[in-house]
Write a protein that holds these residues in place. Structure first.
Motif, short mmCIF file in Angstrom:
data_model
loop_
_atom_site.label_atom_id
_atom_site.label_comp_id
_atom_site.label_asym_id
_atom_site.label_seq_id
_atom_site.Cartn_x
_atom_site.Cartn_y
_atom_site.Cartn_z
N ARG A 92 38.02 48.81 51.47
CA ARG A 92 37.54 48.07 51.00
C ARG A 92 38.38 48.45 49.16
O ARG A 92 38.11 48.23 48.57
CB ARG A 92 36.12 48.13 51.23
N ALA A 95 41.54 46.99 48.87
CA ALA A 95 41.72 45.83 48.33
C ALA A 95 41.12 45.38 47.17
O ALA A 95 42.04 45.43 46.12
CB ALA A 95 40.40 44.93 49.55
N GLU A 96 40.03 46.51 46.97
CA GLU A 96 39.63 47.02 45.16
C GLU A 96 40.89 47.16 44.27
O GLU A 96 40.76 46.03 43.25
CB GLU A 96 38.59 47.24 44.61
N HIS A 99 43.25 44.07 44.10
CA HIS A 99 42.56 43.40 43.37
C HIS A 99 42.06 43.27 41.71
O HIS A 99 42.70 42.20 41.88
CB HIS A 99 41.46 42.63 44.43
N HIS A 110 43.91 43.14 52.68
CA HIS A 110 43.08 44.18 53.31
C HIS A 110 41.58 44.04 53.50
O HIS A 110 40.74 44.60 53.97
CB HIS A 110 42.70 45.05 52.21
N TYR A 111 40.71 42.90 53.08
CA TYR A 111 39.77 42.61 53.13
C TYR A 111 39.47 41.96 54.07
O TYR A 111 39.21 41.79 54.98
CB TYR A 111 39.23 41.16 51.86
N ARG A 112 40.24 40.87 54.45
CA ARG A 112 40.15 40.48 55.98
C ARG A 112 40.40 41.72 57.29
O ARG A 112 39.49 41.35 57.95
CB ARG A 112 41.37 40.05 55.97
N LEU A 124 31.55 40.92 52.32
CA LEU A 124 33.31 41.23 52.44
C LEU A 124 33.08 38.96 52.51
O LEU A 124 34.31 38.66 52.07
CB LEU A 124 33.68 41.54 53.84
N THR A 127 33.88 37.10 49.50
CA THR A 127 34.61 37.71 48.65
C THR A 127 36.21 37.00 49.80
O THR A 127 36.90 36.75 48.95
CB THR A 127 35.16 39.36 48.75
N VAL A 128 36.20 37.74 50.50
CA VAL A 128 37.59 36.90 52.01
C VAL A 128 38.27 34.95 51.45
O VAL A 128 38.83 34.53 51.05
CB VAL A 128 37.42 37.06 53.05
#
Length: 251
Positions: A92, A95-96, A99, A110-112, A124, A127-128
């Protein structure tokens, strides 16, 4: 002196034994209290003694993100994921970072991954879904069958293929004309049949052997049904020609 009794207790333990792994707990308490600089300082001191303590490295990475030191944070979190590919907090965090950099495709990936590890996390999921919508608006939806109408037109143009048999086009609403009847065999003076030359269709229009032969309309079919069956057969040949041309250009 901190007002947090948990922090004070961990500080005293670490002062008595500087090599204690209690540094990781102290750093995390600092991070949760918003004291990110203190968390970073404690983590870096403790990781010199315990470099393999991954949870402390995650805390370090997350504290660095909060202070905007995203490059250093990314290095720390990538080390964690390398040693523990399913570390949710590190994934996470990465992913941030992506982003924040505007790398939406990498962030979504990464979020997936994180969502696969925490399937019931509503944040999550949201966000996805948001990133998926953003990327879809930027790139447009992908064709479900592999070739869009525009791509088929392009394939025909670059391949210099002849038009579909019978002059049929995808936009035509008229039925294709029927093929002329085959010429009768020529009879020679000695009443012997002279064989006719075999006409082989160009390879671009050859239907793949894995596909069934074009369906012939039944004898009792009404005119509309016969035209529909013939149109489908012509379109199948045309699409087969496109795929053959693509295979020839990209062996």
């Amino acid at each position: 002196m901190s007002d947090n009794p948990r922090i004070e207790d961990l500080r005293r333990r670490l002062q008595k034994d500087p090599s204690s792994i209690a540094f990781a707990q102290l750093a995390e308490e600092y991070r949760r209290a918003g004291q990110h600089a203190e968390a970073i300082e404690v983590c870096r001191a403790g990781l010199k003694i315990h470099p393999g303590y991954l949870s402390a490295r995650v805390t370090l990475g997350r504290a660095l993100i909060e202070l905007g030191e995203v490059d250093d944070a990314q290095r720390e979190l990538e080390l964690v994921v390398k040693g523990a590919p399913e570390n949710l907090a590190a994934i996470r965090g990465l992913a941030e970072i992506h982003h924040r950099h505007g790398a939406l495709a990498e962030a979504l990936s990464h979020y997936r991954t994180a969502l696969n590890l925490a399937r019931n996390d509503p944040d999550l999921e949201e966000t996805v879904n948001d990133l998926t919508r953003q990327l879809t608006r930027q790139t447009g939806p992908e064709p479900s069958d592999g070739l869009s109408f525009e791509q088929m037109q392009h394939e025909l143009a670059v391949s210099y293929l002849p038009p579909p048999p019978g002059g049929l086009s995808l936009s035509s609403s008229e039925a294709a004309p029927e093929a002329p009847p085959a010429s009768p065999p020529i009879v020679g003076p000695a009443s012997r049949l002279v064989p006719q030359p075999t006409i082989t269709p160009p390879p671009e229009l050859a239907v793949s052997a894995s596909r069934p032969a074009a369906q012939r309309p039944p004898a009792d079919a009404d005119p509309d049904q016969a035209r529909a069956i013939q149109t489908v057969a012509i379109l199948e040949q045309w699409l087969a020609a496109i795929h053959v041309a693509r295979a020839d250009r990209h062996p």
